[in-house]
Design an enzyme around this catalytic site. Structure first.
Site, PDB file in Angstrom:
ATOM      1  N   ASP A   1       0.879  -1.163   0.000  1.00 20.11           N
ATOM      2  CA  ASP A   1       0.000   0.000   0.000  1.00 20.11           C
ATOM      3  C   ASP A   1       0.922   1.220   0.000  1.00 20.11           C
ATOM      4  O   ASP A   1       2.111   1.127   0.316  1.00 20.11           O
ATOM      5  CB  ASP A   1      -0.954  -0.004   1.206  1.00 20.11           C
ATOM      6  CG  ASP A   1      -2.131   0.954   0.976  1.00 20.11           C
ATOM      7  OD1 ASP A   1      -2.060   1.781   0.031  1.00 20.11           O
ATOM      8  OD2 ASP A   1      -3.129   0.892   1.720  1.00 20.11           O
TER       9      ASP A   1
HETATM   10  C1  BGC Z   1      -4.971   3.474   0.128  1.00 22.13           C
HETATM   11  C2  BGC Z   1      -5.102   2.521  -1.048  1.00 22.13           C
HETATM   12  C3  BGC Z   1      -4.893   3.279  -2.321  1.00 22.13           C
HETATM   13  C4  BGC Z   1      -3.546   3.983  -2.285  1.00 22.13           C
HETATM   14  C5  BGC Z   1      -3.255   4.804  -3.528  1.00 22.13           C
HETATM   15  C6  BGC Z   1      -3.694   4.276   0.078  1.00 22.13           C
HETATM   16  O1  BGC Z   1      -3.692   5.269   1.058  1.00 22.13           O
HETATM   17  O2  BGC Z   1      -5.023   2.739   1.332  1.00 22.13           O
HETATM   18  O3  BGC Z   1      -6.351   1.910  -1.040  1.00 22.13           O
HETATM   19  O4  BGC Z   1      -4.998   2.423  -3.427  1.00 22.13           O
HETATM   20  O5  BGC Z   1      -3.513   4.859  -1.174  1.00 22.13           O
HETATM   21  O6  BGC Z   1      -4.087   5.915  -3.552  1.00 22.13           O
END
Ligand code: BGC
Length: 764
Positions: free
Chosen positions: A229
């Site tokens: 993530d």
């Molecule tokens: C979120 C993800 C997301 C990523 C990119 C993160 O903060 O938890 O779900 O895909 O950011 O935006």
């Protein structure tokens, strides 16, 4: 392709390998021009494409794309085909917007209704969530675009989401928090999986070898690329060793250096790095097979978003007020009628191609009815009595009132959990004030997770749960209210009566760096079933404008081997006057098992469309896993011989038919007796019983000598007023032997060791 990739890897420098494993920007991977390796572009997800034109930015407004309903609504459709079609549409938008991998779906469990991101997740039930995730992935990937199944794993709250440790026992993980991922991985093969921010049992998910490599890659056979993530990696070398192939976002010069140094110093085996490189290159080149060009059909996708919203809306209450008649005076109240609330805040925020305004959509279908509008409540959390007064005036003079109530972003969003289940103070006061002067009041809710309704539910005539309904939801509401569409959605999560009833209540949200999943297996309906607690609306519940009956339930075999499974068939009849769709659910109840199990668990479902008077037959297969549970001592899914009830239900609280089947387990379980095994374990284990049997008779005889009484039946009570064998049954054999020390010529440890050697056939 694998030969080509192999030859590229052999030509790559260490620096190039390390660089490839870290993003080049917020949304792209590192290209290697000299070797013809292009970049890969990823984009959020999960219910639309959030393509940020500047790849170095995470926040800039994204390019217009269709905003589909969020996962709570999607799962309430229980419609795998429709979700697949949505996946295909999103893939078309990815192709047009130059996106190789869509960051979704999210398939974490809704452990508590307070989870800030619950709107992005499907269900409290792993089977339903897994089915939804798998069909979305299959849909997207059928068009040559990748997905990222997220957030793996146990990402169930926003409070301290980047650091908290979810403390979950293995059985609970295997049966509740992992199966939706497992199903999606095995059924759909996502190109990528994204790890969660949080820790699991003390280790960051991004550094969790057991979770990432042992389970996901090795046990489930995940062949794709494992991505972090955004910002979830703490120690890049540890995370590579654990299984994270690609760290995002980039660029991260220091990470590249750290990886290089680790290889040079021997801390990181280059083969591990090569495996990650190979997985990334596989996806990079796979994405190239789908040229990113062209446009997408904005109208068709808007219509699809409308269709999904219609199918996902859940009619929770209807005292005959709905469908609305196109006449008289309809007072429309609530700012979300004018300003549609159709998605949640955070990384999933889509810039919609257009938005159906609920009030206008209602007006377009109102025929001769006269519509008035009052805002009712403000955008912020201030209390404005004059808005309520105006709403009451409108409602009083109307024939019927439709109240549009949306849970505002400050109460529900990615990044923070909800503090309670409540609507805003003004919204509650508004509903009560309006219902007091106008009993013919319909409440339309826009929210991503359950809200409390006790304060007003009895005062209103109808409630439509319209969720975060996507950009076309305004049309869907109007069609449902006027009966142009027959509601058919059913809840993919329980609506509790109050917050203190909820399964995780006393273990939420944790503190001191950890959150204990103390309720174990018992989340959602599993908890309310076990506690026999009433709820506001049960899992699987939803009304229709027509009625259905179930008949002729049959099972393919009443006795069967676990590996063969069984199939349930059933006739469903539309007994009402209009066409409609029914969602039939199949739950399995284990009558007796070695370990505690939930009262019932969803293991299949079917959705069927029926004309008035029409009957159709449906069939729902059940496989090995429908009957199995994860045994932490055997470290595997096991079945046990015995009877199971197959419950055919209209909701988790409305079982219509029950069939009983007898399962024969085909498993030969290893003997797991050890030094601490109890007497009962020795005599119930088939191998144990054989070798321990003769000794057991002597143990009982010594007991009689020591405590008096007999060892079974009515005289079992001993001189000290208790059933000694009952008590001893749960004591380790070694301890019982110690009590009887004087009676044995060898030490208790020697005796037990001797028995263990016999059952295991080797030294212990
Ligand atoms: C979120 C993800 C997301 C990523 C990119 C993160 O903060 O938890 O779900 O895909 O950011 O935006």
């Amino acid at each position: 392709m694998s030969d080509q990739i192999q030859s590229i890897i052999s030509e790559m420098t260490l620096e190039e390998k390390a660089a490839l494993c870290t993003g080049a920007s917020a949304w792209t991977t590192t290209p290697i021009e000299r070797l013809g390796v292009p970049e890969l572009t990823v984009s959020d997800g999960p219910h639309g494409v959030r393509r940020v034109p500047n790849v170095n930015s995470m926040a800039i407004e994204s390019l217009p794309a269709t905003c589909f309903p969020t996962a709570s609504c999607l799962a309430s459709t229980w419609d795998v085909e429709l979700i697949g079609a949505m996946g295909q549409a999103m893939a078309e938008e990815c192709v047009a917007l130059n996106v190789d991998v869509l960051l979704g779906p999210g398939t974490n469990m809704k452990r508590s209704p307070l989870g800030g991101r619950n709107f992005e997740y499907f269900s409290e039930d792993p089977y339903l969530a897994g089915e939804m995730a798998a069909s979305l992935i299959n849909g997207v990937q059928s068009r040559g675009v990748g997905t990222s199944l997220k957030h793996y794993a146990a990402n169930n709250q926003e409070f301290q989401r980047l650091s908290i440790s979810a403390e979950v026992d293995e059985r609970t993980l295997r049966e509740i928090y992992l199966p939706a991922f497992e199903k999606a991985v095995k059924q759909a093969g996502p190109w990528t999986v994204m790890c969660a921010y949080n820790k699991l049992n003390g280790e960051y998910c991004s550094e969790h070898h057991w979770l990432l490599t042992d389970i996901l890659k090795n046990e489930w056979g995940f062949k794709g690329m494992l991505v972090s993530d955004w910002g979830a990696v703490h120690d890049r070398v540890t995370s590579l060793n654990a299984g994270i192939d690609l760290e995002m976002p980039g660029p991260q010069e220091r990470r590249v250096e750290a990886v290089m140094k680790a290889v040079q110093s021997g801390q990181l085996d280059e083969a591990v790095l090569d495996d990650s490189v190979r997985r990334i290159l596989n996806i990079v080149f796979k994405a190239q097979e789908t040229p990113k060009t062209g446009t997408f059909d904005v109208d068709a996708h808007h219509n699809l978003a409308y269709k999904i919203a219609t199918e996902g809306m859940v009619l929770l209450k209807n005292d005959g007020l709905l469908p609305l008649k196109s006449q008289g005076h309809i007072a429309v109240i609530g700012r979300s009628a004018e300003s549609a609330h159709f998605q949640g805040g955070g990384s999933s925020h889509i810039n919609p191609t257009r938005v159906a305004v609920p009030f206008k959509e209602l007006q377009a279908r109102a025929g001769e009815a006269e519509l008035t509008y009052a805002e009712g409540y403000p955008a912020d959390d201030s209390f404005q009595q004059e808005m309520i007064d105006q709403a009451v005036t409108n409602a009083r003079s109307a024939d019927v009132t439709v109240l549009y109530i949306a849970l505002p972003n400050f109460k529900e969003s990615e990044g923070y959990d909800r503090a309670d289940l409540d609507l805003t103070e003004q919204q509650v006061a508004l509903i009560k004030a309006v219902a007091r002067v106008q009993p013919k009041t319909i409440v339309v809710l826009n929210n991503g997770a359950p809200v409390a309704m006790n304060a007003w539910l009895d005062d209103v005539g109808a409630v439509l749960e319209a969720w975060m309904m996507g950009q076309a939801g305004g049309t869907a509401i109007a069609e449902v209210l006027f009966g142009k569409a027959n509601p058919c959605g059913k809840l993919s999560e329980t609506f509790p009566l109050k917050l203190s009833d909820t399964p995780a209540y006393i273990n939420w949200p944790g503190g001191a760096s950890e959150v204990r999943y103390g309720e174990g297996l018992f989340i959602g309906y599993r908890y309310y079933d076990a506690k026999q607690m009433p709820v506001l609306f049960p899992f699987g519940f939803g009304l229709s404008y027509t009625t259905f009956t179930y008949s002729n339930a049959k099972v393919s075999a009443t006795s069967f081997k676990d590996v063969d499974g069984v199939t349930v068939t059933l006739d469903v009849t539309n007994t009402g006057k209009i066409a409609g769709k029914e969602i039939v659910q199949l739950y399995v109840h284990d009558r007796k098992s070695a370990l505690v199990r939930p009262e019932k668990e969803l293991k299949g479902f079917a959705k069927v469309e029926l004309q008035p008077g029409e009957t159709r037959s449906i069939s729902i297969p059940l496989d090995f896993r429908a009957f199995a549970f994860y045994h932490p001592s055997y470290k595997q899914w096991i079945t046990e011989d015995g009877e199971f009830d197959l419950l055919i239900a209209a909701s988790s609280a409305d079982v219509r038919e029950s069939l009983t089947v007898t399962l024969e387990s085909t498993l030969t379980l290893p003997c797991i007796l050890d030094k601490e095994s109890t007497i009962r374990e020795w005599i119930t284990d088939p191998h144990g019983k054989l070798v321990f049997g003769p000794l057991y008779e002597q143990v009982k005889a010594h007991n009689r000598e020591m405590f008096g009484g007999s060892d079974e039946g009515e005289d079992s009570e001993s001189a000290i007023g208790m059933d000694i064998m009952d008590m001893m049954g749960d004591m380790p054999l070694v301890s019982v032997l110690s009590w009887q020390q004087a009676a044995w010529s060898s030490t208790p440890e020697e005796i037990v060791d001797g028995l263990l050697k016999q059952v295991h056939g080797k030294e212990t």
